[in-house]
Write an enzyme that holds these catalytic residues in place. Sequence first.
Site, short mmCIF file in Angstrom:
data_model
loop_
_atom_site.label_atom_id
_atom_site.label_comp_id
_atom_site.label_asym_id
_atom_site.label_seq_id
_atom_site.Cartn_x
_atom_site.Cartn_y
_atom_site.Cartn_z
N TYR A 144 0.86 -1.19 0.00
CA TYR A 144 0.00 0.00 0.00
C TYR A 144 0.89 1.23 0.00
CZ TYR A 144 -3.47 3.40 1.66
OH TYR A 144 -4.31 4.49 1.80
N ASP A 241 9.31 2.35 0.11
CA ASP A 241 8.30 3.02 0.91
C ASP A 241 8.52 2.58 2.36
OD1 ASP A 241 6.06 3.73 2.37
OD2 ASP A 241 4.67 3.40 0.70
N LYS A 269 4.59 8.54 9.16
CA LYS A 269 4.21 7.88 10.42
C LYS A 269 5.16 8.17 11.59
CE LYS A 269 1.36 4.35 8.19
NZ LYS A 269 -0.02 4.23 8.58
N1 PMP Z 1 2.86 3.83 2.51
C1 PMP Z 1 2.65 2.88 3.42
C2 PMP Z 1 3.57 1.70 3.45
C3 PMP Z 1 1.60 2.98 4.31
O1 PMP Z 1 1.38 2.00 5.19
C4 PMP Z 1 0.77 4.14 4.26
C5 PMP Z 1 -0.37 4.33 5.24
N2 PMP Z 1 -0.82 3.24 5.91
C6 PMP Z 1 1.02 5.10 3.28
C7 PMP Z 1 2.09 4.93 2.43
C8 PMP Z 1 0.16 6.32 3.16
O2 PMP Z 1 0.44 7.20 4.19
P1 PMP Z 1 -0.66 8.27 4.66
O3 PMP Z 1 -1.80 7.50 5.23
O4 PMP Z 1 0.08 9.09 5.69
O5 PMP Z 1 -1.03 9.06 3.46
#
Ligand code: PMP
Length: 430
Positions: A144, A241, A269
């Site tokens: 994701y 990511d 995060k």
């Molecule tokens: N990349 C990863 C691996 C994530 O787990 C998430 C959110 N769970 C995101 C990107 C997106 O981040 P945000 O919710 O802060 O937009």
Amino acid sequence: MSVTLSRGRVLYERAQRVLPGGASSNVKLEERPQPLYFVRAEAARLYDYDGNEYIDYTCGYGPVILGHAFPPVVQALQRAAAGGFIFGGQHEAEVLLAERLVEYVPCIEMVRYNCTGSEAAAAACRLARGYTGRTRIVRFAGHYHGWLDEQLVATHPSPDRELEAAPESRGQPASSVEHLIIAPWNEIDALERIFVQAGDEIAAVLMEPIMCNSGVIMPGPGYLERVRALCDRHGALLIFDEVITGFRIALGGAQALLGVTPDLAIFGKALANGFPISAIGGRRDVMALATAGVVHAGTFNGNPLGVAAALATLEELARDGGIVYARMTDTGQRFIHGIREVAQARGVPVLVQGPGPVFYMWFTDAAAIRTYRASAAVSRAPYERFAVAMLDQGVRLIPGGRWYVTASHTPADVDRTLEAVEKALHAVAA
Ligand code: PMP
């Protein structure tokens, strides 16, 4: 302990009239019998509208790493807020934070900021396309990278449509995902075949270096190295990511832990212990394109509050050579072993795996899970019952199976939680 909800129920009824889904949170209302409204969070605890207390393993879906309302971060935010929320211009703290990120994260030579992980992922893909002059991006089933049009694909595909690049939301144009190629993660042969077919069209390979969004799954031995080599051979960029793994499993992220350096990486995060700020960083020659041909904008990018929260968080995480990571890993390992033992004693087949500060629990008799396909094949229903039974005992889990721990969880919290696990397993078995 048992949880009661009365005022929360009334608030939910009011919310349904004004908030679609009944909640403003990042996900639709939690898939549980009773909606929860929280009023306060401190250290490893959450407190709801009805006065119930929960030990929290949701941790804001990953950001909370030191503990909720961690005092040095709160103080840094208060100081920054008193000095103005936004300058619309450069400031010293954004330089200090960039210097820290360059020091801690192997791939980062230059860095820019956003507020969310989704934005940082979009920026990374645009930079990769701007740098290579190519448009296609290789993505992986089960990973994701945010909710934006170009990103929302293959998050939890059904195993028979695992490699389809199809929109996942109504309102998402089919054209937004047409440049994506979906591959199975942790299977190098499949990626090799994709590069043979389309190598000179691929701008980047984008992945979670440890797949956390569909189980917590480590890359197999040599996998990341071989992906790195494939990208180099074909002139594609490798983007990690690290929105979940960054600052959670090591100060330098998964790339430091696993010893493979991407060209670009994104963070969010845990970077600011729950305050919204994200970062994109990497190779100087790629990052230098930002604002020099590749547009990267945002009113709130690098705002003083987010930067202050990140600096205070990093100061704590880096203290004494990052000793806090050993502590969080130990807490996670206590859970991994403790849950296995309790489940074994009850005769419930459970698999728990992960590096520690984040780990995952499945109800399965498999000895290990190494692919999205294997993870998706495990029924989610028993875990959902388990999570509800845990909530009833004052322990809040993410419904899917992922657990996060913080530096604020104590050995006593672990013991209390394991007692709850024992009771909840009973409920699942029954
Ligand atoms: N990349 C990863 C691996 C994530 O787990 C998430 C959110 N769970 C995101 C990107 C997106 O981040 P945000 O919710 O802060 O937009």
